[in-house]
Design a protein around this motif. Structure first.
Motif, short mmCIF file in Angstrom:
data_model
loop_
_atom_site.label_atom_id
_atom_site.label_comp_id
_atom_site.label_asym_id
_atom_site.label_seq_id
_atom_site.Cartn_x
_atom_site.Cartn_y
_atom_site.Cartn_z
N UNK A 1 0.84 -1.20 0.00
CA UNK A 1 0.00 0.00 0.00
C UNK A 1 0.87 1.25 0.00
N UNK A 2 0.29 2.41 -0.23
CA UNK A 2 1.07 3.65 -0.21
C UNK A 2 1.74 3.87 1.14
N UNK A 3 2.92 4.47 1.15
CA UNK A 3 3.60 4.75 2.42
C UNK A 3 2.76 5.66 3.31
N UNK A 4 2.89 5.46 4.61
CA UNK A 4 2.19 6.29 5.59
C UNK A 4 3.24 7.11 6.35
N UNK A 5 3.00 8.41 6.43
CA UNK A 5 3.92 9.31 7.13
C UNK A 5 3.29 9.74 8.45
N UNK A 6 4.07 9.71 9.49
CA UNK A 6 3.57 10.10 10.82
C UNK A 6 4.59 11.02 11.50
N UNK A 7 4.05 11.93 12.26
CA UNK A 7 4.90 12.87 12.99
C UNK A 7 5.44 12.20 14.25
N UNK A 8 6.74 12.22 14.40
CA UNK A 8 7.38 11.64 15.58
C UNK A 8 7.55 12.69 16.66
N UNK A 9 7.98 13.88 16.24
CA UNK A 9 8.15 14.95 17.22
C UNK A 9 8.21 16.29 16.51
N UNK A 10 7.99 17.33 17.30
CA UNK A 10 8.15 18.70 16.82
C UNK A 10 8.83 19.49 17.92
N UNK B 1 10.64 28.90 13.71
CA UNK B 1 11.71 28.03 13.22
C UNK B 1 11.53 26.62 13.76
N UNK B 2 10.44 25.95 13.38
CA UNK B 2 10.18 24.63 13.93
C UNK B 2 11.08 23.56 13.31
N UNK B 3 11.18 22.45 14.00
CA UNK B 3 11.90 21.29 13.50
C UNK B 3 11.02 20.06 13.68
N UNK B 4 10.71 19.40 12.57
CA UNK B 4 9.85 18.23 12.60
C UNK B 4 10.67 16.96 12.37
N UNK B 5 10.30 15.92 13.09
CA UNK B 5 10.83 14.58 12.82
C UNK B 5 9.66 13.74 12.34
N UNK B 6 9.77 13.23 11.11
CA UNK B 6 8.72 12.43 10.52
C UNK B 6 9.25 11.03 10.24
N UNK C 1 13.42 11.04 9.57
CA UNK C 1 14.28 12.16 9.18
C UNK C 1 13.64 13.44 9.68
N UNK C 2 14.42 14.51 9.70
CA UNK C 2 13.92 15.78 10.20
C UNK C 2 13.95 16.84 9.11
N UNK D 1 6.79 19.81 7.80
CA UNK D 1 6.37 18.41 7.72
C UNK D 1 6.70 17.84 6.34
N UNK D 2 6.45 18.65 5.31
CA UNK D 2 6.68 18.18 3.94
C UNK D 2 8.16 17.89 3.73
N UNK D 3 9.03 18.79 4.19
CA UNK D 3 10.47 18.58 4.02
C UNK D 3 10.93 17.35 4.78
N UNK D 4 10.40 17.16 5.97
CA UNK D 4 10.78 15.99 6.77
C UNK D 4 10.27 14.70 6.13
N UNK D 5 9.07 14.74 5.54
CA UNK D 5 8.55 13.57 4.85
C UNK D 5 9.45 13.19 3.67
N UNK D 6 9.85 14.19 2.88
CA UNK D 6 10.74 13.92 1.75
C UNK D 6 12.06 13.33 2.23
N UNK D 7 12.58 13.88 3.32
CA UNK D 7 13.84 13.39 3.85
C UNK D 7 13.70 11.96 4.37
N UNK D 8 12.56 11.65 4.98
CA UNK D 8 12.33 10.29 5.46
C UNK D 8 12.24 9.31 4.30
N UNK D 9 11.53 9.72 3.24
CA UNK D 9 11.44 8.87 2.05
C UNK D 9 12.82 8.65 1.44
#
Length: 245
Positions: A185-194, A200-205, A217-218, A222-230
């Motif tokens: 199935x399609x990948x699922x992205x979830x927020x680990x922390x903020x 100047x937030x920092x997201x870990x997805x 990845x961070x 959220x979008x940038x962290x998702x791309x980095x995680x992928x």
């Protein structure tokens, strides 16, 4: 600008166009073709100005360029599927890529413009430069045939073909295709922390796929962290080719 000499119904800028020929690495049998390829509609007087500017050549050049680059890609990437070849083609013939080639060809100073357009600096506009690059490809094709046009495109597009200036695909798209090919199935992205302040937030997805180890990845969004995680997932699986982001 070089002096004008009469060539049939056109006035061809002999010495000026010889400099363009030298940069292109191609000498025209009929220099009027090159002059037409460099003539903006604003510089044309009288009836049917569109027929006596580069616009018809641009139409032809777009298709000649597409054919030559498509063949180059077909030969250069024997393992690439149709989708990847299409993405690479779109990248190589897009407006900005053609404008960059026009810069490499040093066409801007030689574009013939009407007084108003010349004063406005129209020869520096990216859309105009892209159009003229395609027109020059058509002019070479008409003057020297497919082989001559092929040589020109090889000379000015080969480096871009081998080293794309932009990512070809988003890492999330690549991962989704990877999962689909394996019946997942399609990948699922979830927020680990903020963390961090609101400005100047920092997201870990994290990205999850059934039966696969998650990757995290961070990023500053959220979008940038998702791309980095992928991207992290793809790198770990050894399917990253360096042309995605």
């Amino acid at each position: 600008m070089g002096s004008l000499v009469h060539h049939g119904k056109l006035k061809v800028r002999g010495s000026d166009l010889s400099a363009v020929e030298a940069r292109l690495g191609y000498r025209f049998s009929d220099q009027a073709q090159l002059d037409l390829a460099l003539s903006h509609i604003s510089a044309v007087k009288g009836a049917s100005p569109r027929l006596r500017s580069y616009q018809r050549l641009e139409f032809l050049g777009d298709h000649v360029l597409g054919a030559v680059v498509s063949h180059m890609l077909y030969e250069a990437f024997p393992g690439a599927e149709e989708g990847e070849l299409s993405r690479r083609l779109a990248e190589l013939v897009r407006e900005e890529a053609c404008a960059e080639v026009a810069d490499d060809m040093e066409l801007g100073p030689h574009i013939r413009l009407g007084p108003g357009e010349a004063q406005a600096g129209t020869n520096k506009r990216r859309a105009i430069l892209a159009d003229v690059a395609e027109s020059v490809v058509a002019a070479v094709f008409l003057d020297g045939g497919y082989a001559a046009a092929n040589d020109l495109v090889e000379r000015f597009w080969r480096a871009r073909l081998e080293a794309p200036r932009r990512p070809l695909r988003d890492a999330k798209t690549v991962l989704q295709e990877w999962a689909q090919a394996r019946g997942l199935p399609p990948p699922v992205y979830r927020e680990v922390s903020r963390s961090g302040p609101d400005h100047a937030p920092n997201f870990v997805m994290a990205v999850d796929l059934p039966g696969q180890v998650s990757a995290e990845a961070q990023g500053s969004s959220k979008q940038a962290a998702q791309k980095a995680a992928a991207a992290a997932f793809l790198l770990r699986e050894g399917v990253w080719n360096g042309n995605e982001a």
